[in-house]
Design an enzyme around this catalytic site. Structure first.
Site, PDB file in Angstrom:
ATOM      1  N   HIS A   1      -7.653   4.039   1.291  1.00  0.00           N
ATOM      2  CA  HIS A   1      -6.618   4.419   2.257  1.00  0.00           C
ATOM      3  C   HIS A   1      -7.277   4.554   3.631  1.00  0.00           C
ATOM      4  O   HIS A   1      -8.315   5.195   3.768  1.00  0.00           O
ATOM      5  CB  HIS A   1      -6.000   5.750   1.804  1.00  0.00           C
ATOM      6  CG  HIS A   1      -4.842   6.220   2.629  1.00  0.00           C
ATOM      7  ND1 HIS A   1      -3.782   5.408   2.958  1.00  0.00           N
ATOM      8  CD2 HIS A   1      -4.579   7.444   3.186  1.00  0.00           C
ATOM      9  CE1 HIS A   1      -2.905   6.114   3.675  1.00  0.00           C
ATOM     10  NE2 HIS A   1      -3.378   7.338   3.827  1.00  0.00           N
TER      11      HIS A   1
ATOM     12  N   ASP B   1       0.822  -1.214   0.000  1.00  0.00           N
ATOM     13  CA  ASP B   1       0.000   0.000   0.000  1.00  0.00           C
ATOM     14  C   ASP B   1       0.855   1.262   0.000  1.00  0.00           C
ATOM     15  O   ASP B   1       2.029   1.245   0.360  1.00  0.00           O
ATOM     16  CB  ASP B   1      -0.900   0.024   1.246  1.00  0.00           C
ATOM     17  CG  ASP B   1      -2.166  -0.810   1.078  1.00  0.00           C
ATOM     18  OD1 ASP B   1      -2.336  -1.432   0.018  1.00  0.00           O
ATOM     19  OD2 ASP B   1      -2.978  -0.840   2.017  1.00  0.00           O
ATOM     20  N   ASP B   2       0.204   2.373  -0.365  1.00  0.00           N
ATOM     21  CA  ASP B   2       0.792   3.725  -0.276  1.00  0.00           C
ATOM     22  C   ASP B   2       1.926   3.962  -1.270  1.00  0.00           C
ATOM     23  O   ASP B   2       2.804   4.803  -1.028  1.00  0.00           O
ATOM     24  CB  ASP B   2       1.278   4.044   1.149  1.00  0.00           C
ATOM     25  CG  ASP B   2       0.194   3.863   2.199  1.00  0.00           C
ATOM     26  OD1 ASP B   2      -0.992   3.875   1.833  1.00  0.00           O
ATOM     27  OD2 ASP B   2       0.525   3.717   3.384  1.00  0.00           O
TER      28      ASP B   2
END
Length: 301
Positions: A132, A11-12
């Site tokens: 998110h 993620d991110d």
């Protein structure tokens, strides 16, 4: 033997150059098989280039809680913004939502703008899209999110219901309260996503193995429990899917990084590097092989 497909999602992606590099290093080491891009991240364009260069399967990490919107008309005078002109934050977003302060048409506008920007950066629509800080399973938001996915033909998402979460006594009570809230929201989202024809892996892992709680043994035991659970209800010679959510990277160094406000504490901490170092350990790769687990991405499903 049950064939297990494991999607290890970093993620991110796009948060900062050091996060990007860490995720790429993990992918090249065979430890991450899929990534989620923050299109409002300060290094999103660089992340998209890296994904193209190394052929990294990439989806969208829709962000409504950290930093700035990408939709031009929402950058000023929007219900999604706090008094400083940024998104409300992980808990602030939830508070504003519970008070009925968020305009769902603006939520939809921003989600669509993020899909369009993803397409612009990568040259294709995302095969999967999640939220998110798990905003996509929140009340009201889940309906808008599902509509956007259906509209763009995005088939896959994440539903963060983690088996055995309640037994993880190493998670501090304040964090466990948040996780159990995410789980409850996720249970209430299943029917909404199903109605819109959206799919997700059979089992999700990631809350119990985040940051300092990640170890080879914690990942192994979570996967083994998942495989046992899947095997119990599966016909012989069938295939099951698991998503493992991870956050590897090299720690952010301010002021570089973030989604408009600079990097947060978690991004600057040693925990990102700890995840990276754990994920690339050869004994983890050996464990996957011994359990007939094949790493793949959402576009392989």
């Amino acid at each position: 033997m049950l064939q297990v497909k494991l999607i290890v999602t970093g993620d991110d992606f796009g948060y900062c150059p050091r996060r990007n590099q860490g995720i790429v290093d993990c992918f090249l080491a065979g430890a991450v098989s899929n990534v989620s891009l923050l299109v409002n991240g300060s290094a999103a364009a660089d992340a998209a280039k890296l994904a193209r260069r190394y052929n990294i399967p990439i989806g969208l990490h829709a962000n409504l809680s950290e930093g700035s919107p990408v939709c031009e008309v929402l950058k000023t005078n929007s219900s999604l913004l706090n008094q400083d002109g940024f998104f409300h934050g992980k808990m602030g977003f939830r508070t504003a939502l519970s008070k009925g302060l968020l305009n769902m048409s603006e939520v939809k506008q921003e989600l669509k703008a993020q899909v369009e920007l993803f397409h612009e950066l990568t040259g294709h629509l995302p095969p999967h899209m999640d939220g998110h800080q798990h905003v996509h399973v929140l009340p009201e938001v889940r309906h808008v999110f599902a509509e956007v996915l259906e509209e763009y033909g995005i088939k896959y998402t994440r539903v963060p219901i983690e088996p055995g979460l309640h037994n993880c006594d190493w998670i501090p009570p304040s964090l466990m309260d948040f996780y159990l809230g995410v789980e409850e929201d996720s249970f209430n989202t299943v029917d909404v996503f199903t109605k819109h024809g959206i799919r997700w892996p059979d089992i999700y892992i990631g809350l119990s193995t985040m940051g300092r709680n990640m170890s080879v043994s914690s990942i192994r035991s979570a996967i083994d429990s998942a495989v046992l659970r899947l095997s119990a209800g599966a016909p012989r010679s069938s295939t099951a899917t698991i998503e493992l959510m991870v956050h590897p990277g090299y720690p952010s160094v301010p002021p570089v990084g973030g989604c408009g406000e600079g990097p947060d504490d978690f991004s600057q901490s040693w925990e990102r590097l700890h995840e990276l170092q754990t994920l690339i350990k050869p004994e983890l790769q050996s464990h996957y092989k011994s359990r007939n687990i094949q790493l793949c991405s959402f576009k392989d499903l």
